[in-house]
Design an enzyme around this catalytic site. Structure first.
Site, PDB file in Angstrom:
ATOM      1  N   GLU A   9      33.557  39.450  28.888  1.00 40.20           N
ATOM      2  CA  GLU A   9      33.561  40.300  30.082  1.00 40.20           C
ATOM      3  C   GLU A   9      34.817  40.088  30.923  1.00 40.20           C
ATOM      4  OE1 GLU A   9      28.792  40.081  31.069  1.00 40.20           O
ATOM      5  OE2 GLU A   9      30.142  38.616  31.940  1.00 40.20           O
ATOM      6  N   ARG A  59      39.765  40.422  35.535  1.00 38.00           N
ATOM      7  CA  ARG A  59      41.139  40.175  36.001  1.00 38.00           C
ATOM      8  C   ARG A  59      42.188  40.429  34.914  1.00 38.00           C
ATOM      9  NH1 ARG A  59      41.980  36.244  39.829  1.00 38.00           N
ATOM     10  NH2 ARG A  59      40.001  35.345  39.180  1.00 38.00           N
ATOM     11  N   ARG A  90      43.267  37.245  48.619  1.00 40.94           N
ATOM     12  CA  ARG A  90      43.309  36.105  47.694  1.00 40.94           C
ATOM     13  C   ARG A  90      44.205  34.939  48.154  1.00 40.94           C
ATOM     14  NH1 ARG A  90      44.469  35.860  43.140  1.00 40.94           N
ATOM     15  NH2 ARG A  90      42.677  34.730  42.357  1.00 40.94           N
ATOM     16  N   TYR A  96      41.894  31.812  48.483  1.00 44.24           N
ATOM     17  CA  TYR A  96      41.973  30.855  47.360  1.00 44.24           C
ATOM     18  C   TYR A  96      43.336  30.176  47.258  1.00 44.24           C
ATOM     19  CZ  TYR A  96      38.490  34.326  45.733  1.00 44.24           C
ATOM     20  OH  TYR A  96      37.452  35.218  45.618  1.00 44.24           O
ATOM     21  N   CYS A 136      45.756  40.234  63.156  1.00 42.70           N
ATOM     22  CA  CYS A 136      45.811  39.260  64.245  1.00 42.70           C
ATOM     23  C   CYS A 136      45.197  37.958  63.774  1.00 42.70           C
ATOM     24  CB  CYS A 136      45.050  39.774  65.451  1.00 42.70           C
ATOM     25  SG  CYS A 136      45.901  41.146  66.161  1.00 42.70           S
ATOM     26  N   TYR A 159      40.756  42.302  42.139  1.00 42.54           N
ATOM     27  CA  TYR A 159      40.210  41.672  43.353  1.00 42.54           C
ATOM     28  C   TYR A 159      41.100  41.881  44.589  1.00 42.54           C
ATOM     29  CZ  TYR A 159      37.418  39.496  39.690  1.00 42.54           C
ATOM     30  OH  TYR A 159      36.606  39.291  38.601  1.00 42.54           O
TER      31      TYR A 159
HETATM   32  N1  LLP Z   1      31.435  38.040  34.187  1.00 43.79           N
HETATM   33  C1  LLP Z   1      30.793  37.478  35.213  1.00 43.79           C
HETATM   34  C2  LLP Z   1      29.370  37.189  35.104  1.00 43.79           C
HETATM   35  C3  LLP Z   1      31.483  37.168  36.393  1.00 43.79           C
HETATM   36  O1  LLP Z   1      30.844  36.592  37.393  1.00 43.79           O
HETATM   37  C4  LLP Z   1      32.870  37.475  36.488  1.00 43.79           C
HETATM   38  C5  LLP Z   1      33.615  37.175  37.701  1.00 43.79           C
HETATM   39  C6  LLP Z   1      33.483  38.085  35.392  1.00 43.79           C
HETATM   40  C7  LLP Z   1      32.739  38.344  34.253  1.00 43.79           C
HETATM   41  C8  LLP Z   1      34.934  38.468  35.411  1.00 43.79           C
HETATM   42  O2  LLP Z   1      35.797  37.402  35.589  1.00 43.79           O
HETATM   43  P1  LLP Z   1      37.376  37.607  35.425  1.00 43.79           P
HETATM   44  O3  LLP Z   1      37.657  37.925  33.977  1.00 43.79           O
HETATM   45  O4  LLP Z   1      37.783  38.728  36.321  1.00 43.79           O
HETATM   46  O5  LLP Z   1      37.970  36.311  35.849  1.00 43.79           O
HETATM   47  N2  LLP Z   1      37.263  37.128  43.585  1.00 43.79           N
HETATM   48  C9  LLP Z   1      37.754  36.071  42.724  1.00 43.79           C
HETATM   49  C10 LLP Z   1      37.155  36.122  41.355  1.00 43.79           C
HETATM   50  C11 LLP Z   1      35.661  36.069  41.360  1.00 43.79           C
HETATM   51  C12 LLP Z   1      35.114  36.325  39.990  1.00 43.79           C
HETATM   52  C13 LLP Z   1      33.645  36.489  40.024  1.00 43.79           C
HETATM   53  N3  LLP Z   1      33.079  36.728  38.751  1.00 43.79           N
HETATM   54  C14 LLP Z   1      39.267  36.133  42.675  1.00 43.79           C
HETATM   55  O6  LLP Z   1      39.852  36.997  43.333  1.00 43.79           O
HETATM   56  O7  LLP Z   1      39.895  35.306  42.018  1.00 43.79           O
END
Ligand code: LLP
Length: 447
Positions: A289, A292, A329, A333, A360, A389
């Site tokens: 899945e 990013r 971000r 983070y 602000c 994101y």
């Molecule tokens: N599958 C599940 C169950 C997830 O919780 C997530 C991300 C993904 C797939 C996708 O993950 P990716 O391949 O995008 O890393 N807002 C944070 C990232 C939070 C991700 C939450 N879950 C950021 O900006 O780094």
């Protein structure tokens, strides 16, 4: 700075993406603006599809729509043969409105509501990824009411510590997500689900996000395959699907070194098959899945520079017309990005500056101590790798409007998300009756 996808510099020394001059894009669409490189996006989708489905057959790639979702993005994912991971009624609604094939939709979330689950079942989503015992009961009663047999996966917390930021780790034991494996809760959930009005198709885990160490995935595979073996032994159930979640890291700034998608696929698939054969299990259908890594590198944000403030011997602040409202971000983070002045794309980046937004809030920073050519008001700043994101975590803090998004390809730019207007900002404001007539303002006399 690393140029990604179709980025290059044209004869006017302007940065081009998808054959479009970014200076002209700013004139046409305004800034801030999210720019998506369609060729790069499709190429990454194809890399994922070919590396998993093309090469191994019994596999599926789900795009994690939380990274960036609009109806046009759904259509691209459909055309590229991907499925979708959604986590809310809102994401599901978007997918339905885009007429995405619902059998390819997986519904996630640690606290899905009754209404959301009902919406998912009534629209025949492919799988519900059940997170906890409460949800299992909800699904059971809904399934009886709607007279259907939902096909489910159970989300497992495998206890894998991925090396990433604390807030985006999910696989460790102390997590709000999923059934814990190590204390027997996960097996208890499998046994409970077998007695419910559902069909248990598989198990799921997601160890975190922005992960570079492929070993973490191998570790997760080992634990999950061992669990499949235990399930077979203890319950007789042959698990058909193993969903390994997302999390594959991308290049944001120097030091980020992601492996190739193909390497990742071969390692994971090889290990799953090796373990399945070792345990004499059915080779499960493997799902990943990525969010990013599919959309992140395809997107950039274009800003206009306004104030440039130099505090001698301290710091030079370059302010843009967006900030934490369109990319939280760095503030949330400590994420690091690189930047380029799009209208001075050929100039050396010799000046050390910090890029700030217009909110602000002192923490409203997009980059600390990064390199740019000499910046002036009116220059355009492009920040690459902001496709994931950014918009989906955007806010209207300070009543800033959210930027729009375009797709660029072969010299053509198309809007996929309109920029918000001031009118959008007050659309949901309500003036109670007693306040609707303007009264003379009562001023307290001073002194
Ligand atoms: N599958 C599940 C169950 C997830 O919780 C997530 C991300 C993904 C797939 C996708 O993950 P990716 O391949 O995008 O890393 N807002 C944070 C990232 C939070 C991700 C939450 N879950 C950021 O900006 O780094």
């Amino acid at each position: 700075m690393k140029f990604q996808g179709t980025m290059n510099i044209n004869a006017k020394e302007h940065l081009e993406i998808g054959g479009c001059d970014t200076v002209e894009l700013a004139q046409q669409f305004g800034t801030p603006l999210y720019i998506y490189d369609e060729a790069k996006l499709r190429k990454t989708c194809q890399e994922y599809y070919n590396s998993f489905v093309g090469k191994y057959g019994n596999a599926m790639v789900l795009y994690a729509s939380k990274a960036f979702l609009t109806t046009a993005i759904c259509r691209i994912m459909e055309q590229e043969g991907l499925g979708l991971d959604v986590v809310s009624g809102g994401e599901l609604y978007t997918v339905l409105r885009a007429e995405f094939p619902t059998e390819r939709v997986y519904f996630h979330g640690n606290n899905k509501t009754y209404e959301e689950l009902r919406m998912a079942l009534q629209n025949d989503v492919g799988r519900i990824v059940v997170d906890n015992f409460y949800e299992l009961e909800l699904i059971d009663s809904l399934a009886r009411e709607l007279q259907c047999i939902p096909e489910i996966l159970l989300r497992i917390t495998p206890g894998v510590e991925a090396h990433t930021h604390e807030y985006i780790k999910t696989g460790q034991i102390d997590s709000k997500f999923g059934f814990t494996l190590s204390n027997g809760q996960a097996m208890e959930a499998i046994k409970a689900a077998k007695e419910k009005h559902v069909a248990v198709r598989g198990v799921h885990c997601h160890i975190g996000s922005q992960i570079f160490e492929l070993d973490s995935y191998v570790h997760a595979v080992d634990i999950m395959m061992n669990f499949l073996f235990d399930i077979k032994r203890q319950t007789g159930l042959a698990i058909e699907e193993l969903n390994l979640g997302g999390g594959f890291g991308i290049y944001y700034s120097e030091g980020d070194e992601p492996a190739s998608v193909e390497e990742y696929a071969d390692l994971v698939m090889g290990r799953v098959y090796e373990k399945a054969d070792e345990y004499h299990l059915l080779r499960p259908r493997v799902l990943v899945e990525p969010g990013r890594s599919i959309i992140g590198p395809a997107g950039s944000t274009l800003y206009t520079i306004g104030s440039v403030k130099e505090i001698p011997n301290v710091r030079k602040y370059v302010a843009v017309d967006g900030g934490m409202t369109d990319n939280i971000r760095p503030a949330l983070y400590q994420a690091k990005y690189e930047a380029i002045i799009a209208n001075k794309a050929n100039q050396d980046r010799n000046d050390t500056v910090s890029i700030t937004g217009k909110c602000c809030e002192s923490g409203d920073m997009l980059a600390w101590d990064t390199k740019l050519p000499e910046a002036e008001a009116g220059d355009l700043l492009l920040m690459p790798a902001t496709g994931a994101y950014g918009y989906t975590m955007a806010s209207n803090y300070n009543r800033l409007t959210k930027p729009g998004a375009i797709l660029v390809k072969d010299g053509e730019a198309q809007l996929i998300l309109k920029p918000e207007t001031y009118e959008d900002l007050i659309r949901n404001d309500v003036m109670p009756d007693e306040l609707s007539k303007k009264q003379p303002v009562r001023l307290k006399s001073i002194g």
